[in-house]
Design a protein around this motif. Structure first.
Motif, mmCIF file in Angstrom:
data_model
loop_
_atom_site.group_PDB
_atom_site.id
_atom_site.type_symbol
_atom_site.label_atom_id
_atom_site.label_comp_id
_atom_site.label_asym_id
_atom_site.label_seq_id
_atom_site.Cartn_x
_atom_site.Cartn_y
_atom_site.Cartn_z
ATOM 1 N N SER A 9 -12.310 0.932 -14.783
ATOM 2 C CA SER A 9 -13.104 0.805 -13.756
ATOM 3 C C SER A 9 -12.789 2.089 -12.559
ATOM 4 O O SER A 9 -11.597 2.593 -12.940
ATOM 5 C CB SER A 9 -12.271 -0.150 -13.429
ATOM 6 N N GLN A 260 -4.173 -5.965 -25.844
ATOM 7 C CA GLN A 260 -5.092 -4.818 -25.629
ATOM 8 C C GLN A 260 -5.135 -4.168 -26.717
ATOM 9 O O GLN A 260 -5.787 -3.645 -28.093
ATOM 10 C CB GLN A 260 -4.239 -3.863 -24.629
ATOM 11 N N SER A 265 -10.174 -5.717 -24.385
ATOM 12 C CA SER A 265 -10.549 -4.869 -23.847
ATOM 13 C C SER A 265 -11.285 -4.861 -22.162
ATOM 14 O O SER A 265 -12.601 -6.291 -21.940
ATOM 15 C CB SER A 265 -10.577 -2.981 -24.474
ATOM 16 N N GLY A 266 -11.301 -3.769 -21.463
ATOM 17 C CA GLY A 266 -12.319 -4.198 -20.017
ATOM 18 C C GLY A 266 -12.478 -4.418 -19.090
ATOM 19 O O GLY A 266 -10.649 -4.361 -19.155
ATOM 20 N N ALA A 267 -12.933 -4.293 -18.129
ATOM 21 C CA ALA A 267 -12.680 -4.101 -16.724
ATOM 22 C C ALA A 267 -11.875 -5.098 -16.082
ATOM 23 O O ALA A 267 -10.714 -5.304 -15.253
ATOM 24 C CB ALA A 267 -13.961 -4.060 -15.824
ATOM 25 N N THR A 268 -12.056 -6.640 -16.779
ATOM 26 C CA THR A 268 -11.540 -7.960 -16.688
ATOM 27 C C THR A 268 -9.760 -7.969 -17.309
ATOM 28 O O THR A 268 -9.243 -8.070 -16.092
ATOM 29 C CB THR A 268 -12.561 -9.056 -17.002
ATOM 30 N N VAL A 269 -9.700 -7.146 -18.207
ATOM 31 C CA VAL A 269 -8.649 -7.424 -18.610
ATOM 32 C C VAL A 269 -8.004 -6.453 -17.578
ATOM 33 O O VAL A 269 -6.512 -6.707 -17.332
ATOM 34 C CB VAL A 269 -8.134 -6.450 -20.180
ATOM 35 N N ASP A 270 -8.231 -5.004 -17.440
ATOM 36 C CA ASP A 270 -7.522 -4.401 -16.415
ATOM 37 C C ASP A 270 -7.061 -5.165 -15.104
ATOM 38 O O ASP A 270 -6.417 -4.677 -14.577
ATOM 39 C CB ASP A 270 -8.826 -3.252 -16.337
ATOM 40 N N LEU A 271 -8.294 -6.127 -14.605
ATOM 41 C CA LEU A 271 -7.710 -6.671 -12.830
ATOM 42 C C LEU A 271 -6.502 -7.405 -13.083
ATOM 43 O O LEU A 271 -6.042 -7.607 -12.273
ATOM 44 C CB LEU A 271 -9.004 -7.015 -13.006
ATOM 45 N N VAL A 272 -6.488 -7.934 -14.261
ATOM 46 C CA VAL A 272 -5.904 -8.984 -14.794
ATOM 47 C C VAL A 272 -4.248 -8.073 -14.572
ATOM 48 O O VAL A 272 -3.164 -9.140 -14.290
ATOM 49 C CB VAL A 272 -5.571 -9.657 -15.814
ATOM 50 N N TYR A 275 -2.842 -7.725 -10.879
ATOM 51 C CA TYR A 275 -2.967 -9.296 -10.306
ATOM 52 C C TYR A 275 -0.983 -9.694 -11.391
ATOM 53 O O TYR A 275 -0.693 -9.814 -10.122
ATOM 54 C CB TYR A 275 -3.619 -9.803 -10.696
#
Length: 331
Positions: A9, A260, A265-272, A275
């Protein structure tokens, strides 16, 4: 644990390395947790180091080292992050401090998992093979030496990769931890670190603790020695409490990392991940309370005696007759 990852992202108002929780919320949350955690950690260390019976108890030694790491983290990892959430930039913008911050946040963090993995193995020795620690020589070989080697190895390894890395780190003083350390780009080094310092210790903790509980239940049914088993139960509960705390915040990071590797993958995984990395701070912040609760019976006796002394500090002295000896006063 900060397992390597790449952010897909774009940068946001929080920065590419920040969890999207408003900074003022993170500031007050961590500040309100860090101050009492520091006080409790110091209190625990004082009690474990200066009370002879607890200082000499072998099962407390790993926990003392872990508490020292937690105290360092509370000062040199949590506090700089709190200051960052207030100011928006690194408190001491120098390469040395950035390396030190990463050393504490990543290196010492992973050392806790390594130490608890050894502690889980050592509990099997202390509970089921206590003869391996009944002499000075055996205690050194099977208790002190592994603890010293694990600690020294972890400190040296992470000191080298953060202060003398085989690459050049570009520091960003407007990001927490000054951005990413360059060793993340060294594939073989990163793979070694992830496997032997992150993944292996976590799964060793899980397996060894399951076996420990199973052996304890099985052995207790065979041998009926109530006093001894109560002592062993306290040792096991102490270890399990700390390990559960670590696994609660650390295991999800491992699982996401595995996801991963298998195509998640994806923005949701990066966000998780962001956190999970943020809430990993709660390990150091909650650790002193978990240890405090796991030794609650000791603290009850200590607090009760302290309370009695505060209420009636001179009661014993006033009730003593002139003919009583000093030994009678003590006993």
């Amino acid at each position: 644990m900060k397992i390597s990852h790449k952010m897909n992202s774009k940068e946001t108002e929080y920065g590419y390395n920040e969890v999207p929780i408003p900074r003022h919320i993170r500031f007050w949350l961590l500040l309100c947790l860090d101050i009492p955690a520091v006080i409790t950690t110091i209190f625990l260390l004082y009690y474990l180091l200066f009370k002879r019976t607890h200082r000499q108890a072998l099962h407390n030694h790993v926990m003392i080292v872990v508490l020292f790491i937690a105290l360092i983290s509370e000062f040199l990892d949590v506090m700089p992050y709190i200051i960052y959430t207030h100011t928006g930039y690194v408190w001491w913008p120098t390469p040395f401090f950035c390396n030190l911050w990463s050393f504490v946040a990543i290196g010492l963090f992973d050392m806790v998992a390594m130490l608890l993995a050894w502690a889980a193995f050592e509990r099997h020795i202390l509970v089921f093979h206590s003869g391996l620690t009944n002499t000075t020589r055996k205690r050194f070989i099977f208790h002190y030496l592994p603890l010293i080697l694990t600690t020294v190895y972890g400190v040296i390894f992470y000191f080298i990769i953060f202060f003398f890395p085989p690459c050049k780190t570009n520091y960003d003083y407007e990001e927490p931890w000054c951005g990413h350390q360059c060793f993340y780009s060294v594939r073989n080094l990163l793979l070694y670190d992830n496997i032997f310092h992150c993944i292996f210790p976590i799964f060793a903790i899980i397996i060894l603790n399951i076996l420990l509980v199973a052996r304890y239940i099985r052995q207790k049914k065979r041998v009926n020695q109530a006093f001894e088993w109560r002592k062993y139960r306290k040792m096991i509960i102490q270890l399990l409490s700390v390990c559960i705390l670590l696994l609660t915040f650390d295991l999800p990071i491992i699982l996401v990392h595995f996801g991963q590797k298998f195509g998640l993958s994806g923005a949701t995984v990066d966000l998780v991940q962001l956190y999970l990395y943020f809430f990993a701070y709660f390990i150091a912040l909650l650790l002193p309370y978990v240890l405090l609760i796991s030794t609650l019976d000791i603290w009850k006796r200590y607090l009760i005696s302290t309370f009695k002394w505060m209420v009636h500090p001179f009661q014993t002295s006033n009730s003593v007759g002139p003919s009583q000896t000093r030994s009678q006063l003590i006993h």
